[in-house]
Design a protein around this motif. Sequence first.
Motif, PDB file in Angstrom:
ATOM      1  N   THR A  21       0.890  -1.169  -0.016  1.00 22.63           N
ATOM      2  CA  THR A  21      -0.146   0.386  -0.080  1.00 22.63           C
ATOM      3  C   THR A  21       0.878   1.438   0.386  1.00 22.63           C
ATOM      4  N   LEU A  22       2.044   1.499   1.238  1.00 20.80           N
ATOM      5  CA  LEU A  22       2.895   2.150   0.960  1.00 20.80           C
ATOM      6  C   LEU A  22       3.504   1.856  -0.462  1.00 20.80           C
ATOM      7  N   LEU A  23       3.996   1.521  -0.753  1.00 22.28           N
ATOM      8  CA  LEU A  23       4.254   1.899  -2.577  1.00 22.28           C
ATOM      9  C   LEU A  23       3.416   2.062  -3.646  1.00 22.28           C
ATOM     10  N   ILE A  24       2.099   2.248  -3.252  1.00 21.61           N
ATOM     11  CA  ILE A  24       1.260   1.866  -4.028  1.00 21.61           C
ATOM     12  C   ILE A  24       0.701   3.692  -3.956  1.00 21.61           C
ATOM     13  N   ILE A  25       0.855   4.567  -2.455  1.00 16.65           N
ATOM     14  CA  ILE A  25       0.826   5.075  -2.133  1.00 16.65           C
ATOM     15  C   ILE A  25       2.006   6.734  -2.995  1.00 16.65           C
ATOM     16  N   ILE A  26       2.909   6.407  -2.547  1.00 11.81           N
ATOM     17  CA  ILE A  26       4.222   6.507  -3.378  1.00 11.81           C
ATOM     18  C   ILE A  26       4.061   7.093  -5.132  1.00 11.81           C
ATOM     19  N   ILE A  27       3.429   5.900  -5.564  1.00 18.24           N
ATOM     20  CA  ILE A  27       3.140   6.213  -7.177  1.00 18.24           C
ATOM     21  C   ILE A  27       2.098   7.008  -7.260  1.00 18.24           C
ATOM     22  N   LEU A  28       1.387   6.539  -6.774  1.00 17.34           N
ATOM     23  CA  LEU A  28       0.300   8.137  -6.830  1.00 17.34           C
ATOM     24  C   LEU A  28       0.916   9.623  -6.700  1.00 17.34           C
ATOM     25  N   LEU A  29       0.872   9.821  -5.114  1.00 17.25           N
ATOM     26  CA  LEU A  29       2.038  11.029  -4.886  1.00 17.25           C
ATOM     27  C   LEU A  29       2.758  11.550  -6.399  1.00 17.25           C
ATOM     28  N   ILE A  30       3.686  10.685  -6.786  1.00 18.47           N
ATOM     29  CA  ILE A  30       4.557  10.975  -7.882  1.00 18.47           C
ATOM     30  C   ILE A  30       3.722  11.056  -9.201  1.00 18.47           C
ATOM     31  N   ILE A  31       2.539  10.795  -9.778  1.00 17.45           N
ATOM     32  CA  ILE A  31       1.889  11.067 -10.491  1.00 17.45           C
ATOM     33  C   ILE A  31       1.021  12.372 -10.934  1.00 17.45           C
ATOM     34  N   ILE A  32       0.724  12.946  -9.607  1.00 17.57           N
ATOM     35  CA  ILE A  32      -0.275  13.278  -8.891  1.00 17.57           C
ATOM     36  C   ILE A  32       0.334  14.890  -9.181  1.00 17.57           C
ATOM     37  N   THR A  33       2.197  14.848  -8.335  1.00 13.29           N
ATOM     38  CA  THR A  33       3.199  16.000  -8.635  1.00 13.29           C
ATOM     39  C   THR A  33       3.835  15.817  -9.697  1.00 13.29           C
ATOM     40  N   SER A  34       3.722  15.198 -10.761  1.00 14.01           N
ATOM     41  CA  SER A  34       4.706  15.101 -12.320  1.00 14.01           C
ATOM     42  C   SER A  34       4.135  16.611 -12.329  1.00 14.01           C
ATOM     43  N   LYS A  35       4.701  17.321 -13.640  1.00 14.71           N
ATOM     44  CA  LYS A  35       4.880  18.308 -14.077  1.00 14.71           C
ATOM     45  C   LYS A  35       4.411  17.645 -15.772  1.00 14.71           C
ATOM     46  N   ARG A  36       4.291  16.698 -16.116  1.00 14.43           N
ATOM     47  CA  ARG A  36       3.340  16.245 -17.331  1.00 14.43           C
ATOM     48  C   ARG A  36       2.340  15.992 -17.365  1.00 14.43           C
ATOM     49  N   PHE A  37       0.678  15.512 -16.263  1.00 14.29           N
ATOM     50  CA  PHE A  37       0.494  15.188 -16.302  1.00 14.29           C
ATOM     51  C   PHE A  37      -0.503  16.609 -15.045  1.00 14.29           C
ATOM     52  N   LYS A  38       0.290  17.898 -14.338  1.00 14.06           N
ATOM     53  CA  LYS A  38      -0.691  18.397 -13.223  1.00 14.06           C
ATOM     54  C   LYS A  38      -1.587  18.508 -13.397  1.00 14.06           C
ATOM     55  N   LEU A  39      -2.213  17.724 -12.423  1.00 19.30           N
ATOM     56  CA  LEU A  39      -2.715  16.910 -11.990  1.00 19.30           C
ATOM     57  C   LEU A  39      -2.705  17.471 -10.620  1.00 19.30           C
ATOM     58  N   TYR A  40      -1.783  18.370 -10.101  1.00 16.98           N
ATOM     59  CA  TYR A  40      -1.829  19.113  -8.775  1.00 16.98           C
ATOM     60  C   TYR A  40      -2.671  20.644  -8.416  1.00 16.98           C
ATOM     61  N   THR A  41      -2.925  21.005 -10.046  1.00 12.96           N
ATOM     62  CA  THR A  41      -3.628  22.115 -10.460  1.00 12.96           C
ATOM     63  C   THR A  41      -4.953  21.779  -9.629  1.00 12.96           C
ATOM     64  N   ASP A  42      -5.191  20.897 -10.094  1.00  7.40           N
ATOM     65  CA  ASP A  42      -6.695  20.378  -9.248  1.00  7.40           C
ATOM     66  C   ASP A  42      -7.502  20.570  -8.076  1.00  7.40           C
ATOM     67  N   SER A  43      -8.020  21.201  -7.452  1.00  9.60           N
ATOM     68  CA  SER A  43      -8.412  21.024  -6.563  1.00  9.60           C
ATOM     69  C   SER A  43      -8.930  19.085  -5.625  1.00  9.60           C
ATOM     70  N   PHE A  44      -9.571  18.578  -6.538  1.00  4.95           N
ATOM     71  CA  PHE A  44      -9.713  17.217  -6.324  1.00  4.95           C
ATOM     72  C   PHE A  44      -8.320  16.330  -5.976  1.00  4.95           C
ATOM     73  N   PHE A  45      -7.194  16.570  -7.259  1.00  2.00           N
ATOM     74  CA  PHE A  45      -6.624  15.765  -6.470  1.00  2.00           C
ATOM     75  C   PHE A  45      -5.184  16.466  -5.189  1.00  2.00           C
ATOM     76  N   ALA A  46      -5.593  17.642  -5.760  1.00  2.00           N
ATOM     77  CA  ALA A  46      -4.834  18.496  -3.957  1.00  2.00           C
ATOM     78  C   ALA A  46      -5.001  17.806  -2.841  1.00  2.00           C
ATOM     79  N   ILE A  47      -6.263  17.395  -2.730  1.00  2.00           N
ATOM     80  CA  ILE A  47      -7.004  17.397  -1.991  1.00  2.00           C
ATOM     81  C   ILE A  47      -6.691  15.515  -1.114  1.00  2.00           C
TER      82      ILE A  47
END
Length: 123
Positions: A21-47
């Motif tokens: 589960t920790l590995l999955i969380i780390i992968i999710l955080l890498i994807i959310i914070t990556s500049k390629r996908f820019k998901l961190y700009t969306d309020s849902f993904f920031a929360i």
Amino acid sequence: DMIEEMELVLLYLSLLFGILTLLIIIILLIIITSKRFKLYTDSFFAIFALGCVYNAVSLVNLNVGATVTSLGWMPVVYTQTNVTVQLFFFFVYFSRCGEVITTILIALNRMTAIFLPFRHTHV
């Protein structure tokens, strides 16, 4: 003897579950914070990312930490001092409170997206 073996199997399964589960969380955080996908700009993904951090703290503290202690892999110094026990309870309590707050924030975020779709980005 059979109960001890069953307990040991369950402890190892708990440790394996916590690490996966920790590995999955780390992968999710890498994807959310990556500049390629820019998901961190969306309020849902920031929360959601904040919730992932709370979950990681909770998993390290409860699943991995408690299992390592139960298996006897923790150095005796850590289990004999009162400070480490207080830190354990501090992280257990506040990580769970953070998870509840994150769940409420995600629910409010989704509610505003449904009821106020045009003003959702401004709310």
